[in-house]
Design a protein around this motif. Structure first.
Motif, PDB file in Angstrom:
ATOM      1  N   LEU A 167      13.249   7.904   0.815  1.00 29.98           N
ATOM      2  CA  LEU A 167      11.798   7.993   0.721  1.00 29.98           C
ATOM      3  C   LEU A 167      11.243   6.585   0.900  1.00 29.98           C
ATOM      4  CD1 LEU A 167       9.093   9.381   0.028  1.00 29.98           C
ATOM      5  CD2 LEU A 167       9.612   8.951  -2.389  1.00 29.98           C
ATOM      6  N   ALA A 168      10.408   6.395   1.918  1.00 30.08           N
ATOM      7  CA  ALA A 168       9.845   5.082   2.220  1.00 30.08           C
ATOM      8  C   ALA A 168       8.387   5.039   1.783  1.00 30.08           C
ATOM      9  CB  ALA A 168       9.958   4.793   3.714  1.00 30.08           C
ATOM     10  N   GLU A 169       8.021   3.990   1.031  1.00 31.00           N
ATOM     11  CA  GLU A 169       6.657   3.870   0.525  1.00 31.00           C
ATOM     12  C   GLU A 169       6.172   2.433   0.662  1.00 31.00           C
ATOM     13  OE1 GLU A 169       6.293   6.686  -3.266  1.00 31.00           O
ATOM     14  OE2 GLU A 169       8.074   5.393  -3.377  1.00 31.00           O
ATOM     15  N   ASP A 170       4.853   2.288   0.704  1.00 34.82           N
ATOM     16  CA  ASP A 170       4.220   0.973   0.689  1.00 34.82           C
ATOM     17  C   ASP A 170       3.880   0.631  -0.756  1.00 34.82           C
ATOM     18  OD1 ASP A 170       2.759  -1.312   0.987  1.00 34.82           O
ATOM     19  OD2 ASP A 170       1.080  -0.391   2.057  1.00 34.82           O
ATOM     20  N   PRO A 171       4.524  -0.395  -1.341  1.00 34.55           N
ATOM     21  CA  PRO A 171       4.265  -0.697  -2.756  1.00 34.55           C
ATOM     22  C   PRO A 171       3.015  -1.536  -2.999  1.00 34.55           C
ATOM     23  CG  PRO A 171       5.915  -2.192  -1.906  1.00 34.55           C
ATOM     24  CD  PRO A 171       5.570  -1.251  -0.776  1.00 34.55           C
ATOM     25  N   ILE A 172       2.398  -2.052  -1.931  1.00 38.95           N
ATOM     26  CA  ILE A 172       1.280  -2.980  -2.066  1.00 38.95           C
ATOM     27  C   ILE A 172      -0.044  -2.216  -2.177  1.00 38.95           C
ATOM     28  CG2 ILE A 172      -0.013  -4.820  -0.928  1.00 38.95           C
ATOM     29  CD1 ILE A 172       2.684  -5.651  -2.049  1.00 38.95           C
ATOM     30  N   SER A 173      -0.872  -2.623  -3.119  1.00 42.32           N
ATOM     31  CA  SER A 173      -2.185  -1.981  -3.264  1.00 42.32           C
ATOM     32  C   SER A 173      -3.206  -2.990  -3.761  1.00 42.32           C
ATOM     33  CB  SER A 173      -2.108  -0.803  -4.248  1.00 42.32           C
ATOM     34  OG  SER A 173      -1.767  -1.257  -5.544  1.00 42.32           O
ATOM     35  N   VAL A 174      -4.462  -2.751  -3.393  1.00 38.97           N
ATOM     36  CA  VAL A 174      -5.610  -3.538  -3.850  1.00 38.97           C
ATOM     37  C   VAL A 174      -6.705  -2.558  -4.236  1.00 38.97           C
ATOM     38  CG1 VAL A 174      -7.308  -5.303  -3.274  1.00 38.97           C
ATOM     39  CG2 VAL A 174      -5.017  -5.428  -2.281  1.00 38.97           C
ATOM     40  N   SER A 175      -7.294  -2.746  -5.417  1.00 38.25           N
ATOM     41  CA  SER A 175      -8.349  -1.837  -5.866  1.00 38.25           C
ATOM     42  C   SER A 175      -9.631  -2.082  -5.070  1.00 38.25           C
ATOM     43  CB  SER A 175      -8.626  -2.040  -7.358  1.00 38.25           C
ATOM     44  OG  SER A 175      -9.293  -3.276  -7.573  1.00 38.25           O
ATOM     45  N   ASP A 176     -10.576  -1.151  -5.185  1.00 34.51           N
ATOM     46  CA  ASP A 176     -11.852  -1.296  -4.491  1.00 34.51           C
ATOM     47  C   ASP A 176     -12.595  -2.557  -4.938  1.00 34.51           C
ATOM     48  OD1 ASP A 176     -11.359   1.043  -3.175  1.00 34.51           O
ATOM     49  OD2 ASP A 176     -12.533   2.297  -4.548  1.00 34.51           O
ATOM     50  N   ALA A 177     -12.288  -2.996  -6.152  1.00 25.07           N
ATOM     51  CA  ALA A 177     -12.953  -4.191  -6.673  1.00 25.07           C
ATOM     52  C   ALA A 177     -12.232  -5.474  -6.267  1.00 25.07           C
ATOM     53  CB  ALA A 177     -13.038  -4.110  -8.191  1.00 25.07           C
ATOM     54  N   GLY A 178     -11.133  -5.342  -5.515  1.00 23.24           N
ATOM     55  CA  GLY A 178     -10.410  -6.516  -5.060  1.00 23.24           C
ATOM     56  C   GLY A 178      -9.340  -7.008  -6.009  1.00 23.24           C
ATOM     57  N   ILE A 198      -6.597 -14.441   0.164  1.00 23.72           N
ATOM     58  CA  ILE A 198      -6.674 -15.262  -1.029  1.00 23.72           C
ATOM     59  C   ILE A 198      -6.423 -16.704  -0.626  1.00 23.72           C
ATOM     60  CG2 ILE A 198      -4.239 -14.813  -1.576  1.00 23.72           C
ATOM     61  CD1 ILE A 198      -4.934 -15.124  -4.527  1.00 23.72           C
ATOM     62  N   ASN A 199      -7.194 -17.631  -1.195  1.00 22.54           N
ATOM     63  CA  ASN A 199      -7.051 -19.057  -0.884  1.00 22.54           C
ATOM     64  C   ASN A 199      -6.414 -19.794  -2.055  1.00 22.54           C
ATOM     65  OD1 ASN A 199      -8.099 -19.133   1.713  1.00 22.54           O
ATOM     66  ND2 ASN A 199     -10.211 -19.322   0.988  1.00 22.54           N
ATOM     67  N   ASP A 200      -5.678 -20.835  -1.721  1.00 23.94           N
ATOM     68  CA  ASP A 200      -5.134 -21.729  -2.744  1.00 23.94           C
ATOM     69  C   ASP A 200      -4.976 -23.106  -2.117  1.00 23.94           C
ATOM     70  OD1 ASP A 200      -3.490 -21.557  -5.595  1.00 23.94           O
ATOM     71  OD2 ASP A 200      -2.710 -23.091  -4.251  1.00 23.94           O
ATOM     72  N   GLY A 201      -5.754 -24.072  -2.591  1.00 21.89           N
ATOM     73  CA  GLY A 201      -5.659 -25.427  -2.080  1.00 21.89           C
ATOM     74  C   GLY A 201      -5.981 -25.551  -0.608  1.00 21.89           C
ATOM     75  N   GLY A 202      -6.894 -24.726  -0.114  1.00 28.51           N
ATOM     76  CA  GLY A 202      -7.260 -24.771   1.298  1.00 28.51           C
ATOM     77  C   GLY A 202      -6.386 -23.918   2.189  1.00 28.51           C
ATOM     78  N   GLU A 203      -5.332 -23.340   1.662  1.00 25.60           N
ATOM     79  CA  GLU A 203      -4.440 -22.471   2.432  1.00 25.60           C
ATOM     80  C   GLU A 203      -4.775 -21.017   2.134  1.00 25.60           C
ATOM     81  OE1 GLU A 203      -2.977 -24.234   4.695  1.00 25.60           O
ATOM     82  OE2 GLU A 203      -0.907 -24.598   4.045  1.00 25.60           O
ATOM     83  N   ALA A 204      -4.609 -20.144   3.136  1.00 22.97           N
ATOM     84  CA  ALA A 204      -4.974 -18.737   2.983  1.00 22.97           C
ATOM     85  C   ALA A 204      -3.779 -17.834   3.237  1.00 22.97           C
ATOM     86  CB  ALA A 204      -6.111 -18.376   3.943  1.00 22.97           C
ATOM     87  N   THR A 239      -6.752 -17.218 -10.842  1.00 19.31           N
ATOM     88  CA  THR A 239      -7.670 -18.350 -10.644  1.00 19.31           C
ATOM     89  C   THR A 239      -8.353 -18.325  -9.284  1.00 19.31           C
ATOM     90  OG1 THR A 239      -5.794 -19.691  -9.920  1.00 19.31           O
ATOM     91  CG2 THR A 239      -6.415 -19.834 -12.233  1.00 19.31           C
ATOM     92  N   ASN A 240      -7.805 -17.565  -8.347  1.00 19.00           N
ATOM     93  CA  ASN A 240      -8.390 -17.468  -7.002  1.00 19.00           C
ATOM     94  C   ASN A 240      -8.498 -15.989  -6.637  1.00 19.00           C
ATOM     95  OD1 ASN A 240      -8.252 -20.452  -6.076  1.00 19.00           O
ATOM     96  ND2 ASN A 240      -6.189 -20.025  -6.811  1.00 19.00           N
ATOM     97  N   SER A 241      -9.710 -15.487  -6.602  1.00 20.18           N
ATOM     98  CA  SER A 241      -9.916 -14.059  -6.371  1.00 20.18           C
ATOM     99  C   SER A 241      -9.618 -13.671  -4.927  1.00 20.18           C
ATOM    100  CB  SER A 241     -11.361 -13.680  -6.701  1.00 20.18           C
ATOM    101  OG  SER A 241     -11.650 -13.962  -8.050  1.00 20.18           O
ATOM    102  N   LEU A 242      -9.206 -12.422  -4.753  1.00 21.60           N
ATOM    103  CA  LEU A 242      -9.077 -11.869  -3.411  1.00 21.60           C
ATOM    104  C   LEU A 242     -10.473 -11.599  -2.857  1.00 21.60           C
ATOM    105  CD1 LEU A 242      -6.172 -11.318  -4.603  1.00 21.60           C
ATOM    106  CD2 LEU A 242      -6.143  -9.266  -3.144  1.00 21.60           C
ATOM    107  N   TYR A 243     -10.638 -11.773  -1.548  1.00 24.96           N
ATOM    108  CA  TYR A 243     -11.915 -11.450  -0.927  1.00 24.96           C
ATOM    109  C   TYR A 243     -11.652 -10.644   0.342  1.00 24.96           C
ATOM    110  CZ  TYR A 243     -10.718 -15.603   1.881  1.00 24.96           C
ATOM    111  OH  TYR A 243     -10.080 -16.520   2.689  1.00 24.96           O
ATOM    112  N   ALA A 244     -12.623  -9.781   0.660  1.00 25.92           N
ATOM    113  CA  ALA A 244     -12.456  -8.867   1.781  1.00 25.92           C
ATOM    114  C   ALA A 244     -12.591  -9.602   3.104  1.00 25.92           C
ATOM    115  CB  ALA A 244     -13.486  -7.743   1.697  1.00 25.92           C
ATOM    116  N   ILE A 245     -11.743  -9.228   4.066  1.00 25.30           N
ATOM    117  CA  ILE A 245     -11.814  -9.709   5.444  1.00 25.30           C
ATOM    118  C   ILE A 245     -11.609  -8.502   6.347  1.00 25.30           C
ATOM    119  CG2 ILE A 245     -10.936 -12.024   4.898  1.00 25.30           C
ATOM    120  CD1 ILE A 245      -8.189 -11.086   5.921  1.00 25.30           C
TER     121      ILE A 245
END
Length: 425
Positions: free
Chosen positions: A224-235, A266-272, A254-260
């Motif tokens: 059974l193959a599944e995608d374990p990654i999820s993000v809520s509607d609120a990010g 997600i950014n950290d120290g100028g890296e995405a 400390t660094n929120s996810l934002y929609a693209i």
């Protein structure tokens, strides 16, 4: 007397302090696991020492098939079988052989075949392995004599480590001390199961001579193959995504996810880092920014640690294996794949689940495709026996049969099948 009492009171005070610190640590582990892990982070950098990081998984180094030959018997574990105890014993002998091997000396194909038929150990991996790195990963020490050597198939006899190089030549490396007794001890408790090499019979004409074969009907479970990654509607990242982000040192606390378009970032120290709705994560170093991943040791160590801490930690009943290392545009591209037992899982068109581009001591880019696999043991798939599958091979070149699963990323039950790869002997 007073001096003894003073020392005793001091010792009790120190013990009380240590117990209190221990209690605080355990409470933090229980109540605030993510916050504590941020204080004691999983290292992104790799040291220059020879010792293998203790967090490595032994399953990443598991051979796809193996055989143990004694004077009067042979035992084999093929691609569909599983025996963790035997794998552990085999790894110990292989580690010793790799660590003690002398400089490679080219031999004829006949010498390779004779080694396979002699008392010893044969191991086949899903892809060629760098032998000096394999020595480091198995034994904790690199063998400089094996620098630059790669092999997918290895054979250990009492006196030599034998292998076939990626370009097709055969080599033998003298062993000191002799491993005959260790190999005899390995073989002693194993019962003969009728294993042979394809070249010993006339029933496998188009199969590689050194393919171990068994007169059994293989059975493998569906996956059974599944995608374990999820993000809520609120990010907010799901638990699995939060685990991956933390392993990559991107902290959603400390660094929120934002929609693209097409997902999140997600950014950290100028890296995405981008998280696509299809489940993959991608990173590319931004020009002018300090590198997010700095490597101070072997790139294979660093990328293996990252792969195991991310896609490897979420893959369920599957495991990782080193799939390919290649040079490209002045950098090194390292890919890892998923496998179940000795069968590789081909994920999408590329086949891999993790790819790292390393250049100038940094991870310049990476792509991760996390998947979770669950073995559906109640739904086994019965495959053609090797002999029948080999009989269907087209000629005249020799070929390798391998068990495969194909995952198109859509989330369905995966059924194993025989695949074929043309190659020289």
């Amino acid at each position: 007397m007073r001096e003894k009492r003073r020392l005793w009171e001091g010792a009790k005070t120190l013990l009380i302090v240590l117990l209190a610190c221990s209690a605080v640590y355990l409470a933090a582990r229980t109540l605030f696991p993510w916050q504590l892990t941020r204080i004691l982070p999983h290292p992104v950098q790799t040291g220059a020492g020879e010792n293998t990081p203790s967090e490595f998984s032994s399953q990443t180094l598991r051979p796809a098939a193996l055989s143990v030959t004694a004077e009067d018997k042979r035992y084999a574990l093929l691609y569909h079988q599983d025996d963790q105890e035997v794998y552990t014993q085999v790894s110990a002998i292989l580690a010793e052989a790799l660590g003690d091997a002398g400089a490679p000396q080219q031999i004829a194909r006949r010498g390779w075949e004779q080694a396979l038929l002699s008392p010893g150990l044969y191991c086949e991996y899903l892809s060629p392995m760098p032998l000096d790195t394999l020595s480091l990963w198995l034994s904790g020490q690199k063998n400089a004599q094996l620098s630059g050597t790669w092999a997918q198939r290895l054979c250990v006899t009492g006196e030599a480590l034998n292998y076939q190089s990626r370009s097709g030549e055969y080599y033998a490396c003298a062993l000191s001390p002799d491993l005959s007794q260790a190999l005899a001890d390995l073989a002693a408790p194993l019962s003969s199961n009728g294993a042979r090499f394809a070249g010993e019979t006339e029933n496998y004409g188009h199969l590689r001579w050194d393919t171990p074969v068994l007169a059994v009907t293989p059975s493998m479970p569906q996956l059974l193959a599944e995608d374990p990654i999820s993000v809520s509607d609120a990010g907010a990242p799901g638990e699995a995504l939060a685990q991956v982000l933390h392993a990559l040192s991107f902290h959603p606390q400390t660094n929120s996810l934002y929609a693209i378009p097409g997902g999140w970032a997600i950014n950290d120290g100028g890296e995405a880092l981008r998280i696509e709705t299809a489940g993959s994560l991608t990173y590319r170093r931004a020009e002018g920014e300090s590198p997010h991943f700095t490597l101070t040791g072997d790139p294979l160590d660093a990328t293996r640690a990252l792969a195991e801490a991310t896609v490897g930690s979420l893959c369920g009943d599957a495991r990782l294996y080193l799939r390919e290392v290649r040079q490209e545009n002045g950098g090194t591209v390292i890919t890892y794949g998923y496998a179940y037992r000795g069968a590789s899982i081909q994920l999408g068109r590329e086949g891999w689940c993790a790819q790292f581009t390393v250049r100038d001591g940094t991870v310049e880019a990476l792509t991760l495709k996390p998947r979770r696999y669950t073995a559906l043991t109640s739904y086994p798939a019965v495959l053609l026996p090797q002999e029948q599958a080999a009989a269907a091979l087209p000629g005249p070149e020799e070929q390798a049969l391998e068990l495969l699963y194909a995952d198109d990323g859509q989330g369905q039950n995966l059924t194993p099948f025989w695949g074929v790869r043309a190659e020289g002997r």
